[in-house]
Design a protein around this motif. Structure first.
Motif, PDB file in Angstrom:
ATOM      1  N   THR A  73      40.229 -11.598  32.349  1.00 42.37           N
ATOM      2  CA  THR A  73      39.482 -12.204  33.453  1.00 42.37           C
ATOM      3  C   THR A  73      38.092 -12.632  32.985  1.00 42.37           C
ATOM      4  O   THR A  73      37.581 -12.153  31.964  1.00 42.37           O
ATOM      5  N   SER A  74      37.475 -13.501  33.769  1.00 40.95           N
ATOM      6  CA  SER A  74      36.112 -13.926  33.434  1.00 40.95           C
ATOM      7  C   SER A  74      35.148 -12.748  33.537  1.00 40.95           C
ATOM      8  O   SER A  74      34.176 -12.658  32.785  1.00 40.95           O
ATOM      9  N   GLU A  75      35.424 -11.808  34.444  1.00 41.35           N
ATOM     10  CA  GLU A  75      34.561 -10.621  34.575  1.00 41.35           C
ATOM     11  C   GLU A  75      34.640  -9.763  33.311  1.00 41.35           C
ATOM     12  O   GLU A  75      33.613  -9.272  32.821  1.00 41.35           O
ATOM     13  N   GLN A  76      35.850  -9.594  32.756  1.00 44.98           N
ATOM     14  CA  GLN A  76      35.992  -8.824  31.516  1.00 44.98           C
ATOM     15  C   GLN A  76      35.247  -9.516  30.369  1.00 44.98           C
ATOM     16  O   GLN A  76      34.550  -8.864  29.594  1.00 44.98           O
ATOM     17  N   THR A  77      35.382 -10.843  30.292  1.00 45.99           N
ATOM     18  CA  THR A  77      34.687 -11.597  29.257  1.00 45.99           C
ATOM     19  C   THR A  77      33.182 -11.467  29.425  1.00 45.99           C
ATOM     20  O   THR A  77      32.447 -11.293  28.444  1.00 45.99           O
ATOM     21  N   GLU A  78      32.698 -11.512  30.665  1.00 49.70           N
ATOM     22  CA  GLU A  78      31.260 -11.373  30.926  1.00 49.70           C
ATOM     23  C   GLU A  78      30.751 -10.006  30.493  1.00 49.70           C
ATOM     24  O   GLU A  78      29.646  -9.891  29.949  1.00 49.70           O
TER      25      GLU A  78
END
Length: 176
Positions: A3-8
Motif C-alpha cells: 500500500t501507499s501507506e506502507q511505502t510512506e
C-alpha cells in the motif's frame, strides 16, 4: 500489493535514518514484496563549459563509482537495519545529472503457467536471438510492458489500495 501507506512508512524511516550528507535528496523509495530500492540524488562533477558528451558521461560514471565505494559501509549498515525492520532486501542507486545507476538489486524468480500462444511468443523471441531463454524472453516482455505502461496501471493500483482500506475496516478489524 504494497500500500501507499506502507511505502510512506518505509520512505519516512529512510528519510530519518539516512545521514544528512549522504544524498542531496532522497529521490525515490520503491517497495515491493522482496525489495526496497533507495535512490538518492548526488551532485554531478563540476566541469568546464563545453566539454564533450563523452567526457561528461565519463565524469558522471567516475562520480557514481566514487560515491558507491566511499559510502559502502554506511549504506550496508543502514541496509542491515532496514532488512531486519522491514523483512526485505535493500538495494541502492543514485541519480547524478541525467544518469540513473543501480548498484545492486534483487532478481526474484517468478513462476508462471503459459498457454501455447504465450509460449509461442517467448519461443519466437528466443529463436530470433532477442532472448537466450524463455525466462529471459519473459523478462524482456515485462520490461517492454513497463516501458509502455499507461495511466490504467496507476488507476488499478489506486483501486487496489482502496479495496485494502475497505477490507481493513471490515468486521475483523480491531475496534477503537
Amino acid at each position: 500489493m504494497i500500500t501507499s501507506e506502507q511505502t510512506e512508512k518505509v520512505r519516512g524511516w529512510f528519510a530519518g535514518r539516512l545521514p544528512e550528507d549522504l544524498f542531496e535528496e532522497l529521490a525515490e523509495v520503491v517497495v515491493d514484496r522482496e525489495e526496497i530500492t533507495v535512490i538518492g540524488r548526488i551532485p554531478p562533477p563540476r566541469q568546464a563549459e563545453g566539454v564533450s558528451d563523452t567526457e561528461r558521461e565519463a565524469a558522471v560514471q567516475g562520480r557514481v563509482q566514487e560515491f558507491r565505494e566511499r559510502t559502502r559501509e554506511t549504506r550496508m549498515g543502514i541496509a542491515r537495519e532496514a532488512e531486519h525492520r522491514f523483512g526485505r532486501k535493500v538495494s541502492w542507486g543514485v541519480l547524478c545529472g541525467a544518469e540513473r545507476a543501480l548498484f545492486t538489486h534483487v532478481a526474484a524468480p517468478v513462476m508462471t503457467r503459459l498457454r501455447q500462444p504465450e509460449r509461442r511468443v517467448l519461443d519466437t523471441l528466443v529463436a530470433s536471438g532477442v532472448a537466450r531463454s524463455r525466462s529471459e524472453a519473459l523478462a524482456w516482455c515485462v520490461r517492454l510492458v513497463r516501458r509502455h505502461e499507461d495511466d490504467w496501471l496507476t488507476e488499478l493500483r489506486t483501486s487496489l489500495e482502496h479495496v485494502q482500506r475497505v477490507r481493513a475496516q471490515g468486521p475483523d478489524a480491531e475496534a477503537p
